[in-house]
Write an enzyme that holds these catalytic residues in place. Structure first.
Site, PDB file in Angstrom:
ATOM      1  N   HIS A   1       0.830  -1.212   0.000  1.00 37.18           N
ATOM      2  CA  HIS A   1       0.000   0.000   0.000  1.00 37.18           C
ATOM      3  C   HIS A   1       0.858   1.252   0.000  1.00 37.18           C
ATOM      4  CE1 HIS A   1       0.834   0.914   4.253  1.00 37.18           C
ATOM      5  NE2 HIS A   1       0.720  -0.394   4.474  1.00 37.18           N
TER       6      HIS A   1
ATOM      7  N   CYS B   1       3.037  -4.934   6.650  1.00 36.81           N
ATOM      8  CA  CYS B   1       2.793  -4.591   5.248  1.00 36.81           C
ATOM      9  C   CYS B   1       4.049  -4.034   4.579  1.00 36.81           C
ATOM     10  CB  CYS B   1       1.670  -3.570   5.149  1.00 36.81           C
ATOM     11  SG  CYS B   1       0.083  -4.186   5.725  1.00 36.81           S
TER      12      CYS B   1
END
Length: 200
Positions: A160, A176
């Site tokens: 992301h 992440c």
């Protein structure tokens, strides 16, 4: 759509300019030093992460290109993308998990994509930091997922963007892989559902 042929020289020049951006922003910051005090410079040893600049071959990590491949290299804090045409290649600096306990390694794939994703912290994140909100809507500046997200087959693991550019190139995530918003927007247009992913 115009195909771009990426050469080693173009990749290195583009990445060098990209990696310089945070340093330039910090240098231009008006609060870097108090206005009425002289800057004090200390001799600090320079640490260079040369592996982040190294182009890799998809064949070293995947059996086929399929609809594309993503390699998140945790040690060099770089994300590599190879397109299904065997010509498209991108290399981006990234943020990586804060600790080994939060790091997952292995093979997975992109299962969905979202523009301006909302963010809901996991139970373990809220346990570590009870002050976290229940959720943050997409499209707002303090959303930790930035402007685009690609969700992996592993629950709560994503590639992301981030509005906090200080995180890129650092161990700063809860698992992440984070990118500058301009990079995740470029990557988002290239990545298809089913793109193979390896976290190494």
């Amino acid at each position: 759509m115009t195909k771009l042929r990426i050469t080693r020289r173009a990749t290195l020049m583009g990445l060098g300019a990209t990696l310089a951006t945070p340093a330039l922003l910090r240098a231009q910051s008006t609060d870097a030093f108090p206005q009425n005090e002289p800057a004090i410079r200390e001799e600090v040893p320079v640490q260079r992460n040369t592996s982040a600049f190294s182009q890799q071959n998809w064949q070293d990590h995947f059996e086929t290109l399929g609809v594309g491949c993503l390699l998140a290299d945790i040690s060099s804090r770089a994300l590599h993308y190879w397109g299904p045409d065997n010509e498209t290649y991108r290399l981006f600096p990234s943020s990586v998990p804060m600790t080994e306990d939060l790091t997952k390694r292995g093979y997975t794939e992109v299962v969905r994509k979202r523009e301006n994703p909302s963010w809901t912290p996991t139970a373990s994140m809220r346990e570590r930091d009870p002050s976290l909100p229940v959720t943050i809507e997409g499209g707002v500046p303090n959303n930790p997922l930035g402007t685009r997200a690609m969700y992996l087959d592993w629950p709560a693991y994503l590639v992301h963007g981030t509005h906090d550019t200080r995180k890129i190139g650092r161990q700063s995530s809860s698992g992440c892989i984070g990118l500058y918003n301009q990079h995740v927007e470029e990557l988002y247009e290239l990545v298809q559902i089913g793109t193979q992913v390896r976290l190494l």
